[in-house]
Scaffold this active site. Structure first.
Site, short mmCIF file in Angstrom:
data_model
loop_
_atom_site.label_atom_id
_atom_site.label_comp_id
_atom_site.label_asym_id
_atom_site.label_seq_id
_atom_site.Cartn_x
_atom_site.Cartn_y
_atom_site.Cartn_z
N ARG A 89 -6.88 14.52 -16.10
CA ARG A 89 -7.05 14.75 -14.65
C ARG A 89 -8.36 14.11 -14.17
O ARG A 89 -8.44 13.55 -13.08
CB ARG A 89 -7.00 16.24 -14.31
CG ARG A 89 -7.34 16.52 -12.85
CD ARG A 89 -6.86 17.87 -12.32
NE ARG A 89 -7.10 18.97 -13.22
CZ ARG A 89 -8.31 19.47 -13.52
NH1 ARG A 89 -9.39 18.92 -13.00
NH2 ARG A 89 -8.42 20.50 -14.34
N TYR A 141 3.83 5.76 10.29
CA TYR A 141 4.81 6.28 9.33
C TYR A 141 5.00 7.80 9.57
O TYR A 141 4.01 8.52 9.79
CB TYR A 141 4.36 5.98 7.89
CG TYR A 141 5.10 6.82 6.89
CD1 TYR A 141 6.50 6.85 6.90
CD2 TYR A 141 4.43 7.62 5.98
CE1 TYR A 141 7.19 7.66 6.02
CE2 TYR A 141 5.12 8.43 5.09
CZ TYR A 141 6.51 8.45 5.13
OH TYR A 141 7.21 9.26 4.28
N ASP A 215 -4.28 1.88 6.64
CA ASP A 215 -3.10 1.91 5.77
C ASP A 215 -2.57 0.48 5.69
O ASP A 215 -2.06 -0.06 6.68
CB ASP A 215 -2.07 2.86 6.38
CG ASP A 215 -0.82 3.00 5.52
OD1 ASP A 215 -0.52 2.08 4.75
OD2 ASP A 215 -0.13 4.02 5.65
N LYS A 240 5.37 0.96 -2.86
CA LYS A 240 6.01 -0.15 -2.14
C LYS A 240 5.73 -1.49 -2.86
O LYS A 240 6.11 -1.66 -4.00
CB LYS A 240 5.54 -0.14 -0.70
CG LYS A 240 5.57 1.23 -0.01
CD LYS A 240 6.98 1.73 0.23
CE LYS A 240 7.13 2.98 1.05
NZ LYS A 240 6.23 4.10 0.86
C1 LIG Z 1 3.03 2.93 5.93
C2 LIG Z 1 3.17 4.01 4.90
N1 LIG Z 1 2.08 4.66 4.46
C3 LIG Z 1 2.15 5.63 3.55
C4 LIG Z 1 3.35 6.02 3.01
C5 LIG Z 1 3.38 7.13 2.01
O1 LIG Z 1 3.63 6.63 0.74
P1 LIG Z 1 4.35 7.47 -0.42
O2 LIG Z 1 5.79 7.55 -0.09
O3 LIG Z 1 4.04 6.68 -1.64
O4 LIG Z 1 3.74 8.81 -0.42
C6 LIG Z 1 4.52 5.37 3.44
C7 LIG Z 1 5.87 5.72 2.92
O5 LIG Z 1 6.17 6.67 2.32
C8 LIG Z 1 4.42 4.36 4.41
O6 LIG Z 1 5.50 3.75 4.88
N1 LIG Z 2 12.09 12.28 3.14
C1 LIG Z 2 10.90 11.49 3.10
C2 LIG Z 2 11.14 10.16 3.72
C3 LIG Z 2 10.28 9.11 3.10
S1 LIG Z 2 10.14 7.63 4.07
C4 LIG Z 2 9.42 6.50 2.92
C5 LIG Z 2 8.79 5.29 3.49
N2 LIG Z 2 7.45 5.50 3.91
C6 LIG Z 2 9.51 4.63 4.62
O1 LIG Z 2 8.91 4.34 5.67
O2 LIG Z 2 10.68 4.34 4.45
C7 LIG Z 2 9.82 12.22 3.88
O3 LIG Z 2 10.17 13.05 4.72
O4 LIG Z 2 8.66 11.99 3.65
#
Ligand SMILES: Cc1ncc(COP(=O)(O)O)c(C=O)c1O
Ligand SMILES: N[C@@H](CCSC[C@H](N)C(=O)O)C(=O)O
Length: 456
Positions: A89, A141, A215, A240
């Site tokens: 950790r 997001y 981000d 991603k």
């Molecule tokens: C622009 C953006 N930032 C952060 C996240 C969060 O990433 P994670 O799904 O790895 O938690 C996502 C998608 O989930 C995203 O599309």
């Molecule tokens: N059920 C998930 C959805 C994740 S979306 C993942 C990604 N960032 C995208 O934009 O497609 C949630 O509620 O977080």
């Protein structure tokens, strides 16, 4: 909500592995040194595409691939400790190796790897204190919006959502109380572009201690380096582009200020969200091919964006000259990325297009080698309530395409077939064109014989 490192923890180092990089636990007990601060930016000798491939392994057997140190604990030379690692950790050799590599490719002094992109944002927002103000975008997001809403509701933090494409809107809400400015560019899912330098300068003028966090998930370090544009923190979902195969969840954070890095590391160790050794190894593996993957994904995206635009759809993609912030985007970034969105003018039509796609998988996420299609309002952004989506002008009919490395003709053929099948286009002898809103056919027509339909 927030973790405060003790003064000994907040002390910074000169960016090399140092035993002086000392940590204590919440009771003040000494911990072994944290993993080494990452390779400084000037450790970069080659073009980024080359640097992505090479990691400086100091493995005792000169292994080509960094081993996975699948161990929770590490034995100490004596009862007073002194080992480089004690507990995964707090630090693990595979994670340190990844973090050094990330720092190099992200152009940072220190990088940190955590269990997801949201984990990264959670660690960053632990820098906030009750009463602090956050300024952020109105196109974000869905998960980011959810975490900020949670902090606004339960953490006594005031969150201002404004149109960050307009720096004057941002200036209106900046004040001495602004502790953090959180930006996405391009935004997910409307692909809006935000002027990082102008906003970072304004934020630091309003409050020199304000932290500007960007981000960078939509572009990856290959295409954009927000730290070079005035950001204090850059973070990404490693789920991603960095990993590229949708086989792991990860988040990465990078900074140039080592004191800030120490605070972030403290929260990661205290909350236990450091990336697991196996996922570190997978991420290291994925990063090596980021250059070739992104090149192909972008080339495919450009063709698809042009294909859709030529047929009259309202397409959002910074590779298109029609993008309202085309010049701004290219002043900050080295590529357009591989996520685009478009509107059809009718939710039912969009639904039929998505459902008719065969090669394009209906899935959230992006940055993967295979192509995905989704309706953000029902999927990735469903956690933003309908009223807020309307206020923020997030179109319900929006379709998001996350483009992979497949053959571009296959992708276009499959999309063409889906568009025709959904009744989104009128087919004429010279091709087919988007049906304008209001012209949408009540009933989807049968596929046209003019359009070649690949076997599904
Ligand atoms: C622009 C953006 N930032 C952060 C996240 C969060 O990433 P994670 O799904 O790895 O938690 C996502 C998608 O989930 C995203 O599309
Ligand atoms: N059920 C998930 C959805 C994740 S979306 C993942 C990604 N960032 C995208 O934009 O497609 C949630 O509620 O977080």
């Amino acid at each position: 909500m927030s973790f405060s490192p003790s003064s000994s923890e907040a002390s910074s180092t000169n960016g090399v592995l140092s035993k002086a990089f000392k940590h204590v636990d919440l009771q003040g007990h000494d911990l072994p040194p944290s993993p080494a601060p990452s390779t400084p930016r000037n450790g970069r000798k080659y073009a980024l595409a080359t640097e992505l491939v090479y990691t400086d392994s100091n493995d005792q057997h000169n292994s080509s691939s960094m081993p996975i140190y699948q161990s929770a604990t590490f034995k100490q030379p004596s009862s007073s400790g002194g080992g480089e690692y004690d507990y995964t950790r707090s630090g693990n050799p595979t994670r340190t190796h990844l973090e050094r590599h990330l720092a190099k490719v992200m152009g940072a002094t220190r990088a940190l790897a955590v269990s997801s992109g949201m984990g990264a944002l959670d660690v960053i927002t632990r820098l906030l204190r009750p009463g602090d103000e956050v300024v952020t975008g109105d196109d974000l997001y869905g998960g980011t919006n959810r975490l900020l809403k949670y902090l606004a509701t339960n953490g006594d933090v005031i969150v201002h959502h404004v149109d960050t494409t307009k720096p004057e809107r941002v200036r209106e809400v900046l004040s001495k109380k602004t502790a953090m400015v959180l930006l996405e560019t391009p935004t997910n899912p409307m692909i809006k572009v935000v002027d990082i330098s102008t906003i970072a300068t304004a934020a630091h003028e309003a409050n020199p201690k304000a932290i500007v966090a960007v981000d960078n998930t939509m572009l990856s370090p290959l295409l954009q380096n927000p730290l070079d544009l005035g950001a204090d923190i850059v973070y990404e979902s490693g789920t991603k582009y960095l990993s590229g195969h949708h086989d792991l969840m990860a988040g990465v954070i990078a900074v140039n200020d080592l004191g800030l890095g120490d605070k972030l590391y403290f929260s990661i160790n205290a909350s236990g969200c450091g990336l697991s050794p196996f996922d570190c190894w997978l991420l290291l593996r994925g990063i090596k091919t980021l250059g070739v993957r992104m090149e192909k994904q972008q080339a495919n995206s450009q063709r698809i964006a042009e294909f859709l635009e030529a047929r009259g759809f309202n397409v959002h993609y910074p590779g298109l000259r029609s993008h309202p912030q085309y010049d701004l985007h290219w002043s900050m970034a080295r590529g357009a990325g591989a996520v685009l969105s478009f509107e059809t003018g009718d939710v039912g039509v969009s639904e039929r297009i998505v459902d008719a796609a065969r090669l394009w998988a209906i899935s959230v996420s992006f940055g993967c080698v295979n192509s995905l299609i989704s309706m953000p309002c029902r999927m990735s952004h469903a956690s933003i309530d309908a009223k807020t989506r309307t206020e923020r002008e997030l179109p319900e009919d929006l379709i998001r395409l996350c483009v992979g490395i497949e053959d571009a003709d296959d992708l276009i053929d499959d999309l063409s077939r889906a568009l025709v099948q959904a009744g989104a286009v009128s087919v004429t002898v010279d091709g087919f064109h988007a049906i304008k809103p209001g012209q949408i056919l009540g009933k989807p027509p049968s596929p046209s014989p003019n359009v070649e339909i690949p076997n599904s």
